[in-house]
Design an enzyme around this catalytic site. Structure first.
Site, PDB file in Angstrom:
ATOM      1  N   ASP A 171       0.810  -1.226   0.000  1.00 12.12           N
ATOM      2  CA  ASP A 171       0.000   0.000   0.000  1.00 12.12           C
ATOM      3  C   ASP A 171       0.840   1.271   0.000  1.00 12.12           C
ATOM      4  OD1 ASP A 171      -2.232  -1.701   0.224  1.00 12.12           O
ATOM      5  OD2 ASP A 171      -1.945  -1.789   2.386  1.00 12.12           O
ATOM      6  N   LYS A 202       2.097   2.122  -5.202  1.00  4.41           N
ATOM      7  CA  LYS A 202       2.804   1.641  -6.413  1.00  4.41           C
ATOM      8  C   LYS A 202       1.966   1.830  -7.670  1.00  4.41           C
ATOM      9  CE  LYS A 202       3.091  -2.403  -4.484  1.00  4.41           C
ATOM     10  NZ  LYS A 202       2.682  -2.140  -3.099  1.00  4.41           N
ATOM     11  N   GLY A 219      -4.196  -4.456  -4.426  1.00  4.93           N
ATOM     12  CA  GLY A 219      -5.166  -3.454  -4.880  1.00  4.93           C
ATOM     13  C   GLY A 219      -4.377  -2.224  -5.274  1.00  4.93           C
ATOM     14  N   HIS A 220      -4.220  -1.997  -6.562  1.00  3.48           N
ATOM     15  CA  HIS A 220      -3.435  -0.855  -7.024  1.00  3.48           C
ATOM     16  C   HIS A 220      -4.382   0.249  -7.472  1.00  3.48           C
ATOM     17  CE1 HIS A 220       0.233  -3.670  -7.760  1.00  3.48           C
ATOM     18  NE2 HIS A 220      -0.003  -3.414  -6.492  1.00  3.48           N
ATOM     19  N   GLN A 267       2.127  -6.087  -3.146  1.00  2.00           N
ATOM     20  CA  GLN A 267       2.395  -6.132  -1.689  1.00  2.00           C
ATOM     21  C   GLN A 267       3.678  -5.330  -1.408  1.00  2.00           C
ATOM     22  OE1 GLN A 267       1.470  -9.543  -3.073  1.00  2.00           O
ATOM     23  NE2 GLN A 267      -0.527  -8.680  -2.764  1.00  2.00           N
TER      24      GLN A 267
HETATM   25  P1  IMP Z   1      -2.635 -12.896   1.782  1.00  2.00           P
HETATM   26  O1  IMP Z   1      -1.717 -12.282   0.777  1.00  2.00           O
HETATM   27  O2  IMP Z   1      -4.080 -12.711   1.445  1.00  2.00           O
HETATM   28  O3  IMP Z   1      -2.266 -14.319   2.064  1.00  2.00           O
HETATM   29  O4  IMP Z   1      -2.440 -12.117   3.171  1.00  2.00           O
HETATM   30  C1  IMP Z   1      -1.225 -12.203   3.926  1.00  2.00           C
HETATM   31  C2  IMP Z   1      -0.875 -10.863   4.560  1.00  2.00           C
HETATM   32  O5  IMP Z   1      -0.517  -9.938   3.523  1.00  2.00           O
HETATM   33  C3  IMP Z   1      -2.025 -10.200   5.308  1.00  2.00           C
HETATM   34  O6  IMP Z   1      -1.491  -9.463   6.381  1.00  2.00           O
HETATM   35  C4  IMP Z   1      -2.602  -9.224   4.298  1.00  2.00           C
HETATM   36  O7  IMP Z   1      -3.280  -8.149   4.908  1.00  2.00           O
HETATM   37  C5  IMP Z   1      -1.325  -8.776   3.602  1.00  2.00           C
HETATM   38  N1  IMP Z   1      -1.549  -8.305   2.229  1.00  2.00           N
HETATM   39  C6  IMP Z   1      -1.814  -9.059   1.132  1.00  2.00           C
HETATM   40  N2  IMP Z   1      -1.943  -8.287   0.044  1.00  2.00           N
HETATM   41  C7  IMP Z   1      -1.737  -7.021   0.449  1.00  2.00           C
HETATM   42  C8  IMP Z   1      -1.696  -5.758  -0.236  1.00  2.00           C
HETATM   43  O8  IMP Z   1      -1.847  -5.651  -1.445  1.00  2.00           O
HETATM   44  N3  IMP Z   1      -1.439  -4.665   0.544  1.00  2.00           N
HETATM   45  C9  IMP Z   1      -1.206  -4.762   1.880  1.00  2.00           C
HETATM   46  N4  IMP Z   1      -1.229  -5.911   2.552  1.00  2.00           N
HETATM   47  C10 IMP Z   1      -1.488  -7.029   1.844  1.00  2.00           C
END
Ligand code: IMP
Length: 440
Positions: free
Chosen positions: A13, A16, A40-41, A223
């Protein structure tokens, strides 16, 4: 022509999406190398908010090739929904999008298995996005995953879906949930096969041919570094390689073809989901920053935890990614603060740590050493030139740079493309700024 990786240096977040969209006119292709629709971009186009989850942010530029790499996990339904939503706001051709035949697919049982796993963990849950991302990567590592290429042969697809659904049903039934009907899953995916067939290709071959022909590629990370499966705050991480090395393995492009890594860093820090966060603000100021910065997950809508900039974590992120140039986002959220604390060290069991400890059992016990810098009074939002930035802001930038061995070369001061300040000298010809500026 440069090929660069653009990635997040914190817990995701960082903004990017805006940066990739802004830089994309200087690139012929934008390629996603990991993650899935957990990302989520957010990009703003003339005041309209567009949130991309799977499709590379380059899609907003006419003619840009958008590649989804083998390192990504793809939920066909999410992809098709995103495609349909995008068609309403942007003109693009289907030929612009290529999905690697090696990209693993997310199936309905992955979401169920994830829900069971998070429920079983109770207090120790990861706080995932519940999109089936982790279980899809688990199946990939267990060598039973179903890949985009399998959609091209329905007999192979049916066989794999029957086998996998039966195995997962055992777990699903044990958890007291309704088992899935393998036939229905197959029929759903046979439908996706029809819609996705035209997008599936050899991403590695295509990208290497582009590079060989002198065209340039932007590798788009999702991420952030501290959510990387190996280098992040394990186990509170995502299940893919969000650091720079992931660009090579996630697309089949060698490291010799990549010229630089641009790290995107928010002027403060946020984290969504569970896991340690040393500079977290658990007070009203944290909430106020979250509100001003609109810090709510683009995918799940969850409120993001907010805290101060952490130079210990940033120095680590610059090291593991080989970053020497950074992009700062959202300093405008800090406009008007009288002073801004920055974390410059961690105290742990009476000593000062000189390295970022990724183990949560250490990280959750460290005491951040905060040093305070004066805030800037003039809002940075309206400023267009580096030289016009307030001295207190430039002092903040320098203070961070002195502790991370990388320099800020771009500052984003708002959500629109025009809200961006480039430092041409610091970029040193890495980006074709004439093309980028002409397209703002
Ligand atoms: P997962 O990717 O859904 O398995 O989640 C694993 C961890 O990564 C959790 O803490 C999510 O909140 C975090 N996470 C996954 N995708 C994002 C993102 O795009 N932005 C911020 N945190 C993320």
């Amino acid at each position: 022509m440069s090929n660069i990786v653009v990635l997040g240096t914190q817990w995701g977040d960082e903004g990017k999406g805006k940066i990739v969209d802004l830089l994309s006119p200087a690139f012929d292709a934008v390629a996603r190398y990991q993650g899935g629709h957990n990302a989520g971009h957010t990009v703003y186009r003339n005041g309209t908010k567009v949130v991309l989850h799977l499709i590379p942010s380059g899609i907003l530029r006419p003619g840009t090739l958008c590649v989804i790499g083998n390192g990504v996990v793809l939920d066909p339904r999410a992809f098709l929904d995103e495609l349909a939503a995008l068609r309403k706001v942007v003109d693009f051709r289907d030929e612009q999008i290529v999905i690697s035949r090696h990209t693993h697919l997310i199936l309905p049982y992955h979401r169920l298995v994830e829900r069971i796993s998070e429920d079983t963990l109770g207090e120790r849950k990861i706080g995932t996005t519940c999109r089936g991302i982790g279980p899809a990567y688990e199946d990939k590592a267990a060598r039973r995953g179903i890949r985009a290429g399998d959609l091209l042969d329905l007999a192979v697809l049916e066989d794999k879906i029957r086998q996998n659904t039966a195995e997962k049903n055992a777990l699903i039934v044990r958890a007291g949930l309704e088992p899935l009907d393998p036939r229905a899953v197959f029929e759903e995916f046979a439908g996706y096969a029809e819609s996705l067939r035209r997008f599936i290709g050899d991403a590695s071959r295509l990208l290497n041919a582009e590079i060989k022909a002198g065209r340039s590629v932007l590798f788009e990370g999702a991420q952030g570094t501290l959510l990387d499966m190996d280098h992040g705050t394990y186990p509170y991480v995502t299940s893919s390689s969000s650091t720079a090395g992931g660009a090579c393995t996630g697309l089949g492009v060698g490291p010799t073809r990549i010229d630089a890594v641009l790290g995107v860093a928010k002027a403060y820090t946020t984290r969504v989901g569970a896991g340690p966060f040393p500079t977290e603000l658990r007070d009203e100021l944290g909430k106020a920053i979250g509100k001003k910065g609109d810090e709510f997950g683009a995918t799940t809508g969850r409120a993001r935890r907010c805290g101060w900039f952490d130079t210990v974590a940033m120095a680590y992120a610059c090291r593991v990614n080989g970053i020497d140039r950074l992009v700062m986002t959202k300093p405008d959220v800090l406009d008007g603060l009288a002073e801004i604390p920055v974390c410059t060290g961690y105290l742990y069991k009476g000593s000062l740590l000189d390295e970022f400890p990724t183990e949560p059992w250490i990280l959750e016990k460290v005491q951040p050493r905060l040093e305070t810098r004066p805030g800037w009074k003039l809002p940075v939002h309206e400023i267009r030139d580096w030289e016009a930035l307030p001295p207190a802001f430039l002092d903040y930038v320098k203070f961070l740079e002195d502790r991370v061995e990388a320099r800020f070369a771009v500052v984003s001061t708002g959500v629109e493309r025009r809200d961006t300040i480039f430092n041409d000298g610091r970029l040193g010809g890495l980006l074709d700024l004439a093309k980028i500026r002409a397209a703002v």
